[in-house]
Design an enzyme around this catalytic site. Sequence first.
Site, PDB file in Angstrom:
ATOM      1  N   GLU A  67       2.234 -10.052  11.046  1.00  0.00           N
ATOM      2  CA  GLU A  67       1.914  -9.534   9.716  1.00  0.00           C
ATOM      3  C   GLU A  67       3.210  -9.094   9.021  1.00  0.00           C
ATOM      4  OE1 GLU A  67      -0.629  -6.145  10.088  1.00  0.00           O
ATOM      5  OE2 GLU A  67      -1.126  -6.050   7.955  1.00  0.00           O
ATOM      6  N   ASP A  87       0.771  -1.250   0.000  1.00  0.00           N
ATOM      7  CA  ASP A  87       0.000   0.000   0.000  1.00  0.00           C
ATOM      8  C   ASP A  87       0.801   1.299   0.000  1.00  0.00           C
ATOM      9  OD1 ASP A  87      -1.516  -2.198   0.619  1.00  0.00           O
ATOM     10  OD2 ASP A  87      -2.728  -1.203   2.127  1.00  0.00           O
ATOM     11  N   TYR A  92       5.032  -0.444   7.873  1.00  0.00           N
ATOM     12  CA  TYR A  92       4.272  -1.151   6.844  1.00  0.00           C
ATOM     13  C   TYR A  92       5.146  -1.533   5.653  1.00  0.00           C
ATOM     14  CZ  TYR A  92      -0.616  -2.292   5.752  1.00  0.00           C
ATOM     15  OH  TYR A  92      -1.797  -2.932   5.496  1.00  0.00           O
ATOM     16  N   ARG A 113       1.553   2.153  10.438  1.00  0.00           N
ATOM     17  CA  ARG A 113       0.554   2.137   9.371  1.00  0.00           C
ATOM     18  C   ARG A 113       0.792   3.293   8.396  1.00  0.00           C
ATOM     19  NH1 ARG A 113      -2.778  -1.951   8.536  1.00  0.00           N
ATOM     20  NH2 ARG A 113      -4.061  -0.394   7.464  1.00  0.00           N
TER      21      ARG A 113
HETATM   22  C1  9YW Z   1      -5.372  -2.344   3.987  1.00  0.00           C
HETATM   23  C2  9YW Z   1      -4.879  -7.922   3.785  1.00  0.00           C
HETATM   24  C3  9YW Z   1      -4.233  -6.765   3.067  1.00  0.00           C
HETATM   25  C4  9YW Z   1      -3.105  -7.226   2.145  1.00  0.00           C
HETATM   26  C5  9YW Z   1      -2.318  -6.046   1.598  1.00  0.00           C
HETATM   27  C6  9YW Z   1      -1.881  -5.193   2.749  1.00  0.00           C
HETATM   28  C7  9YW Z   1      -3.107  -4.725   3.552  1.00  0.00           C
HETATM   29  C8  9YW Z   1      -5.252  -3.605   3.245  1.00  0.00           C
HETATM   30  O1  9YW Z   1      -3.766  -5.861   4.046  1.00  0.00           O
HETATM   31  O2  9YW Z   1      -3.943  -3.924   2.765  1.00  0.00           O
HETATM   32  O3  9YW Z   1      -6.442  -2.053   4.559  1.00  0.00           O
HETATM   33  O4  9YW Z   1      -4.427  -1.578   4.038  1.00  0.00           O
HETATM   34  O5  9YW Z   1      -1.106  -4.100   2.322  1.00  0.00           O
HETATM   35  O6  9YW Z   1      -1.228  -6.503   0.836  1.00  0.00           O
HETATM   36  O7  9YW Z   1      -3.614  -7.964   1.089  1.00  0.00           O
HETATM   37  O8  9YW Z   1      -3.918  -8.680   4.449  1.00  0.00           O
END
Ligand code: 9YW
Length: 463
Positions: free
Chosen positions: A436, A183, A392, A216
């Site tokens: 995570e 992200d 993150y 985050r």
């Molecule tokens: C968010 C679920 C997801 C992953 C992504 C990660 C995060 C969602 O979580 O994104 O709300 O930010 O970056 O790769 O698929 O685990």
Amino acid sequence: DPAAPPGSPHPRSLHTRAAAVLEGNWTGASTVPSRRLYPHQWSWDSAFIAIGLRHLSPRRAQTELETLLAAQWDDGRIPHIVFNPSVPLDAYFPSPDFWRSSTAGRAAGAPRTVQTSGIVQPPVHALAAWLVHRADPGLSRARGFLARVYPRLAAWHRYLLHRRDLGGGGLVSVVHPWEQGMDNAPSWDAPLARVTPAPARSFRRADLDHGAAQDRPTDLDYGRYVRLATEYRDGGYADGGGEFAVEDPAFNALLIASEHALARIAQELGAPAGARHARAERLTTALVERLWDPREGMFFCRDVQGARADGQGGPGGPGDSGDPGSAGGAGGALIRERGVSGLVPLLLPGLPREVVTALVGTLRGPHFGLGTTTRLVPSYDLLGEAFDPHRYWRGPAWFNTSWLLERGLRLHGHRADADALRRAVLDIAVGSDFAEYVDPYTGEACGATGFSWTAALTLDLLH
Ligand code: 9YW
């Protein structure tokens, strides 16, 4: 509980603990990435989860993928989130009332009964389906698993290749940082800087209820994510013409790996496979032509709408004219931020030898430090200005990328490096309670614990 390879830390208890995480996150038809932080089904998470689940229950692994594919849109896209209707709306943002898939996505063929997001995530699914099949071919044939998923997976790849070649060079573009899955990676900073953030008061972040703010993305990032997603939705989820379009090396490499897997699936079903392998090879050539930088020994993202002058005057410095991907007509500019995404193509079988050698050198060199300064592969350049070991995708190590790189190292015969990375993943996964993501130097847990793909990919490496 099959015997684990030698050198694993407490293989039996590791197996049992990883299995317990997946059991706890199973909802009956799919697995949530994390009970509190991510209480729905996520697309690429489910692919990684199925790869691990196949060692516990091939049947459940098949169901995981089937549930996701049941939410596919008529245009072929697989949505990045499939919402669980029994979870309260305010448990996750952006919620179904933001995406409004069944109304805003009608023209693109969103399903009527299930609510989904309208963006996508990396196409790991055909690779996962093939690995799941291989875990129990008898069960798979008896249930017609591959015969049922093949047309859907083929439509998914068709969507990406036909609707998302926004740069015109044969590669797929992502239209939102959430699509690429990393992200807040520094690679998005330049293309995102052109996006006007949505006002902070126009939305409420649910992630901060469960995660530490300093681990985050920032509020400014979120404002831009919301703006981009809103505009995509308000355009009926039609592709082309958006403010953000980036060709990413990991996203495209995963598509290529999945195209090879789709060829194997076709062959298993008695269908012609040659054209698929050939397409995977053509895509590999396009990946190297458009995103490889021989001087840096890694792949970079291409900002399809970026002004060439920006990219060429950036940190890449003088001599950028030697970059074949920036040559006239290629469109856009390379984003010279070293992210782990630029190493992921190592998992491809058809890479030129010198590209493999250079990638392994970069992985072990000062920017990623594997085997020297870091315990797991960081998500971003250790020496980069934006590096932060806890925030993150701006530095921490993630288990899915280490799993992909372990596979790449092994495929290309770098056995000692692959073995060492495998051992580090197993140690740190259990030591961090299946975090995570972790501090790449110390292995200290960040974000959520009991994270599904961490448990699943640990299980896969144990077998
Ligand atoms: C968010 C679920 C997801 C992953 C992504 C990660 C995060 C969602 O979580 O994104 O709300 O930010 O970056 O790769 O698929 O685990």
